[in-house]
Design a protein around this motif. Structure first.
Motif, PDB file in Angstrom:
ATOM      1  N   GLU A  89       1.083  -1.162  -0.326  1.00  0.00           N
ATOM      2  CA  GLU A  89      -0.095  -0.481   0.086  1.00  0.00           C
ATOM      3  C   GLU A  89       0.915   1.030   0.020  1.00  0.00           C
ATOM      4  N   ARG A  90       1.651   1.354   0.572  1.00  0.00           N
ATOM      5  CA  ARG A  90       2.850   2.938   0.965  1.00  0.00           C
ATOM      6  C   ARG A  90       3.516   2.249  -0.705  1.00  0.00           C
ATOM      7  N   MET A  91       3.929   1.605  -0.808  1.00  0.00           N
ATOM      8  CA  MET A  91       4.190   1.838  -2.326  1.00  0.00           C
ATOM      9  C   MET A  91       3.229   2.339  -2.792  1.00  0.00           C
ATOM     10  N   LEU A  92       2.278   2.387  -3.186  1.00  0.00           N
ATOM     11  CA  LEU A  92       1.380   2.290  -3.898  1.00  0.00           C
ATOM     12  C   LEU A  92       1.287   3.719  -4.025  1.00  0.00           C
ATOM     13  N   ALA A  93       1.451   3.868  -3.395  1.00  0.00           N
ATOM     14  CA  ALA A  93       1.145   6.153  -1.946  1.00  0.00           C
ATOM     15  C   ALA A  93       2.059   6.860  -2.976  1.00  0.00           C
ATOM     16  N   GLU A  94       3.298   5.755  -2.635  1.00  0.00           N
ATOM     17  CA  GLU A  94       4.680   6.807  -3.299  1.00  0.00           C
ATOM     18  C   GLU A  94       4.506   6.596  -4.752  1.00  0.00           C
ATOM     19  N   LYS A  95       3.758   6.111  -5.636  1.00  0.00           N
ATOM     20  CA  LYS A  95       3.569   6.087  -6.717  1.00  0.00           C
ATOM     21  C   LYS A  95       4.680   5.025  -7.818  1.00  0.00           C
ATOM     22  N   VAL A  96       5.951   4.166  -7.172  1.00  0.00           N
ATOM     23  CA  VAL A  96       6.006   3.921  -7.959  1.00  0.00           C
ATOM     24  C   VAL A  96       5.659   3.014  -8.692  1.00  0.00           C
ATOM     25  N   GLU A  97       6.217   2.238  -9.750  1.00  0.00           N
ATOM     26  CA  GLU A  97       5.835   1.851 -10.523  1.00  0.00           C
ATOM     27  C   GLU A  97       5.458  -0.111 -10.564  1.00  0.00           C
ATOM     28  N   LEU A  98       4.526  -0.290 -10.466  1.00  0.00           N
ATOM     29  CA  LEU A  98       4.116  -2.150  -9.814  1.00  0.00           C
ATOM     30  C   LEU A  98       4.429  -3.170 -11.005  1.00  0.00           C
ATOM     31  N   ASP A  99       5.653  -3.429 -11.342  1.00  0.00           N
ATOM     32  CA  ASP A  99       6.160  -3.923 -11.896  1.00  0.00           C
ATOM     33  C   ASP A  99       6.157  -5.651 -12.060  1.00  0.00           C
ATOM     34  N   LYS A 100       6.300  -6.185 -12.540  1.00  0.00           N
ATOM     35  CA  LYS A 100       5.751  -7.979 -12.869  1.00  0.00           C
ATOM     36  C   LYS A 100       6.310  -8.496 -11.330  1.00  0.00           C
ATOM     37  N   LEU A 101       7.563  -8.083 -10.804  1.00  0.00           N
ATOM     38  CA  LEU A 101       8.338  -8.962  -9.744  1.00  0.00           C
ATOM     39  C   LEU A 101       7.119  -8.320  -8.811  1.00  0.00           C
ATOM     40  N   VAL A 102       7.267  -7.241  -8.003  1.00  0.00           N
ATOM     41  CA  VAL A 102       6.378  -7.107  -7.352  1.00  0.00           C
ATOM     42  C   VAL A 102       4.668  -7.618  -7.296  1.00  0.00           C
ATOM     43  N   ALA A 103       4.329  -7.706  -8.538  1.00  0.00           N
ATOM     44  CA  ALA A 103       3.041  -8.151  -8.800  1.00  0.00           C
ATOM     45  C   ALA A 103       3.288  -9.891  -8.790  1.00  0.00           C
ATOM     46  N   ALA A 104       4.212 -10.419  -9.078  1.00  0.00           N
ATOM     47  CA  ALA A 104       4.175 -11.438  -8.677  1.00  0.00           C
ATOM     48  C   ALA A 104       4.444 -12.011  -6.996  1.00  0.00           C
ATOM     49  N   SER A 105       5.483 -11.153  -6.389  1.00  0.00           N
ATOM     50  CA  SER A 105       4.819 -11.243  -5.711  1.00  0.00           C
ATOM     51  C   SER A 105       3.710 -10.811  -4.353  1.00  0.00           C
ATOM     52  N   MET A 106       2.978 -10.108  -4.408  1.00  0.00           N
ATOM     53  CA  MET A 106       2.308  -9.790  -4.148  1.00  0.00           C
ATOM     54  C   MET A 106       0.789 -10.809  -4.330  1.00  0.00           C
ATOM     55  N   LEU A 107       1.415 -11.211  -5.397  1.00  0.00           N
ATOM     56  CA  LEU A 107       0.206 -13.234  -5.747  1.00  0.00           C
ATOM     57  C   LEU A 107       0.840 -14.009  -4.821  1.00  0.00           C
ATOM     58  N   SER A 108       1.664 -13.912  -4.237  1.00  0.00           N
ATOM     59  CA  SER A 108       2.438 -14.800  -3.465  1.00  0.00           C
ATOM     60  C   SER A 108       1.531 -14.711  -1.663  1.00  0.00           C
ATOM     61  N   ALA A 109       1.519 -13.203  -1.692  1.00  0.00           N
ATOM     62  CA  ALA A 109       0.948 -13.421  -0.255  1.00  0.00           C
ATOM     63  C   ALA A 109      -0.264 -13.174  -0.660  1.00  0.00           C
ATOM     64  N   CYS A 110      -1.397 -13.278  -1.716  1.00  0.00           N
ATOM     65  CA  CYS A 110      -2.407 -13.592  -2.142  1.00  0.00           C
ATOM     66  C   CYS A 110      -2.811 -15.136  -1.605  1.00  0.00           C
ATOM     67  N   THR A 111      -1.868 -15.718  -2.007  1.00  0.00           N
ATOM     68  CA  THR A 111      -2.049 -16.958  -1.974  1.00  0.00           C
ATOM     69  C   THR A 111      -1.741 -17.563  -0.827  1.00  0.00           C
ATOM     70  N   GLY A 112      -0.649 -16.655   0.206  1.00  0.00           N
ATOM     71  CA  GLY A 112      -0.626 -17.492   1.321  1.00  0.00           C
ATOM     72  C   GLY A 112      -1.688 -17.134   2.188  1.00  0.00           C
ATOM     73  N   PHE A 113      -2.621 -15.681   2.723  1.00  0.00           N
ATOM     74  CA  PHE A 113      -3.068 -15.301   3.147  1.00  0.00           C
ATOM     75  C   PHE A 113      -4.505 -15.452   2.730  1.00  0.00           C
ATOM     76  N   GLY A 114      -4.964 -16.184   1.452  1.00  0.00           N
ATOM     77  CA  GLY A 114      -6.654 -16.694   1.362  1.00  0.00           C
ATOM     78  C   GLY A 114      -6.328 -15.611   0.277  1.00  0.00           C
ATOM     79  N   ALA A 115      -6.326 -14.377  -0.068  1.00  0.00           N
ATOM     80  CA  ALA A 115      -7.186 -12.836  -0.243  1.00  0.00           C
ATOM     81  C   ALA A 115      -7.583 -12.942  -1.918  1.00  0.00           C
ATOM     82  N   LEU A 116      -8.113 -14.034  -2.000  1.00  0.00           N
ATOM     83  CA  LEU A 116      -9.120 -13.977  -3.566  1.00  0.00           C
ATOM     84  C   LEU A 116      -9.223 -12.446  -4.049  1.00  0.00           C
TER      85      LEU A 116
END
Length: 592
Positions: A209-236
DNA sequence: TTAGGGTTAG
């Protein structure tokens, strides 16, 4: 390469074979380009009377690329002996070679040379030194190099952060992260991924959230990490958001990213979406097939998993070890004993894949769950490798299901000594005793846990609503809507009681692996989460729950009835697998 | 020339 060799013969004709400029170009191509030939480079190198530093550097790089790290170090000594002075291109690959080769002594010497030859200000050399000391597990040294650098860049910071997090010091990594002057997306991702890997999903989300607020680009590696976070958390919902972002921002769907998306959908309970993504891929990597097969396995769809394997074969794709782990696990979850046997032999016969520990684990689970305990035990006895805790754990689990006390006791005791800090092993053994009323033994296990300071993992359930993950623990009252939730829970239990629900009090007595001894069954976290789901979602909407332990018998029974009385599909992800409750039945067919 | 990712049983 053929053209290059022609070019080389021209050079020879022109009498330039001793010319370092010309030869350097040829060696560069042979040594480091994708279509090069390192052997050829080596031969050319040997024919040069006085190679210059460029030529040494490029061959060192070639050796590094070919993982011939010993040769890098040797060539460097040779370079010094020939009195060729190293430059700032010499050290980065050399340091990397020491690092990969785990050559601590040589690494230290190279470090000294870097200082002696005056490269304290060279960021590339210094950053590689940080990396090297991280690899040697010497964080103080890595830090010392970092501290002595006259100018640190973002790579220096990120390398240090990743070092601390890789070695398990995530909080220290975060302290360093906070000090970084200008963070780019690599640096953000490094910290986010550190949290994800240590299962600290909430912190990962907060950072994102902080990264997005600071307007840093969401690239594919960040996307991959966040997908893992969603997977681990069960956050569909969050996972869907990331997937949508990938689509709408034209982020390239490479095989790894595609696999992350498929895995996210499978592990967040949405097989349909996972298949949709999977089927839409023009080129499916083996990992994508594997995660899809694994997804079907987890949801109890054994036959569909086998069909997918056959599909793979029809497309002439060779399944690998992981494919078969997943196929065998699919058979285990669906009770497909015959098929499991078949594929266990098939993998070796057809694909020459020798079964590894994981495969034996699956087979023991498959046989044990099906009640074939002696056969499972025989398999363990005949294994070519000695069984690890996982394999024995599978057998112990089976003993618990089938009340096989003698074998269970033997395996359980063995496991506790093998993994004295794993609370789950104690709990399972205690449960086995409880099942046959050996309360003294139950008490002894409890005491042993206390004496050894082993704590039971507390149970919790989560439900995501509007992108917010709500957590419940048994009997917990910290939720802002606690009163409402408990009222709904009572109403819910009343409704199913009139449909014949009787709490499984037998299990209550044995409830050592349950969520909390002090709280009765009716306040188990899973029921609280379902009550909250009923309260906050529209009629008919699917309720999705993720929990950290296995579903208990009583909650399983209650969930079936709730699904029928309230006309809801309830999808529960537990520690092992998925349960889809629908119209009074569960997709696991009570086989779990 | 240096820093970041995926699929694996219980």
């Amino acid at each position: 390469m053929a053209e290059l060799k022609q070019f080389h013969s021209q050079i020879i004709r022109l009498g330039l074979s001793a010319d370092n400029d010309a030869m350097g170009r040829i060696i560069k191509f042979s040594a480091v380009s994708e279509s090069g030939e390192l052997n050829y480079a080596q031969k050319l190198f040997d024919g040069i009377p006085q190679p210059d530093s460029f030529i040494y550097n490029i061959v060192i790089r070639g050796y590094l690329q070919a993982q011939l790290t010993r040769n890098c170090i040797q060539l460097y000594s040779q370079m010094l002996q020939a009195s060729v002075t190293p430059n700032h291109f010499t050290f980065p690959p050399l340091v990397r070679a020491c690092s990969v080769h785990n050559a601590v002594e040589e690494g230290k010497q190279v470090h000294a040379h870097i200082l002696k030859f005056g490269f304290l200000e060279d960021g590339f050399s210094q950053n590689n030194l940080i990396h090297m000391y991280v690899n040697f597990h010497r964080l103080e040294e890595a830090r010392r190099v970092f501290d002595k650098m006259p100018r640190r860049d973002i790579v220096s910071w990120t390398t240090l952060i990743s070092g601390f997090s890789q070695l398990g010091f995530v909080d220290d990594a975060y302290k360093i992260f906070e000090l970084v002057p200008q963070r780019n997306s690599v640096c953000w991702n490094c910290m986010i991924a550190a949290y994800v890997k240590s299962n600290r999903f909430k912190e990962a989300f907060a950072l994102f959230e902080r990264m997005l607020a600071e307007k840093v680009e969401l690239d594919k590696l960040v996307a991959a990490s966040m997908l893992s976070a969603c997977t681990g958390f069960g956050a569909l919902e969050q996972g869907e958001w990331i997937h949508q972002y990938i689509k709408s921002h034209g982020i390239e769907l490479d095989p790894k990213l595609a696999t992350s998306i498929i895995d996210m959908y499978c592990k967040c309970g949405c097989l349909e979406k996972a298949s949709e993504v999977f089927n839409g891929l023009p080129h499916k990597a083996i990992s994508s097939w594997n995660s899809m097969i694994g997804g079907l396995a987890m949801h109890g769809k054994g036959n569909a998993a086998i069909e997918l394997l056959k599909d793979m074969e029809r497309k002439s794709l060779a399944p690998d070890n992981i494919t078969f782990v997943n196929v065998l696990s699919a058979c285990a979850h669906a009770g497909l004993v015959k098929e499991g046997h078949h594929y266990f032999h098939y993998m070796t016969k057809v694909y020459k894949l020798e079964p590894k520990m994981e495969h034996f684990g699956c087979m023991v689970d498959l046989l044990g769950r099906a009640g074939l305990l002696q056969e499972a035990r025989k398999l363990i006895d005949e294994m070519p490798i000695s069984p690890d805790a996982g394999v024995l754990g599978a057998l112990l689990g089976a003993c618990k299901i089938h009340g096989e006390i003698d074998l269970g006791e033997q395996i359980g005791k063995q496991l506790i000594e093998l993994e004295p800090h794993n609370s789950g092993r104690y709990v399972l053994l205690a449960n086995l005793y409880a099942n046959v009323g050996r309360w003294d033994d139950v008490a002894n296990i409890r005491k042993l846990m206390n004496d050894r300071g082993v704590k039971k993992v507390p149970g919790f359930s989560m439900i995501e609503l509007d992108g917010v993950v709500n957590e419940f623990i048994a009997g917990g009252r910290t939720h802002p809507h606690a009163n409402e939730i408990y009222a709904k829970l009572d109403e819910m239990l009343e409704s199913i009681r009139s449909a014949g629900y009787v709490p499984d009090t037998e299990e209550l007595l044995h409830d050592i692996d349950g969520e909390d001894k002090k709280n009765p069954l009716k306040y188990h976290s899973e029921k609280l989460a379902i009550a909250y789901g009923l309260l906050k979602t529209k009629p008919g909407a699917t309720i999705r729950i993720t929990k950290n332990l296995r579903v208990c018998k009583d909650c399983h029974h209650a969930s079936k009835l709730i699904s029928k009385i309230f006309y809801r599909e309830i999808v529960v992800r537990d520690r092992n697998r998925f349960h889809h409750f629908r119209n009074g039945e569960c997709s696991c067919n009570d086989y779990w």
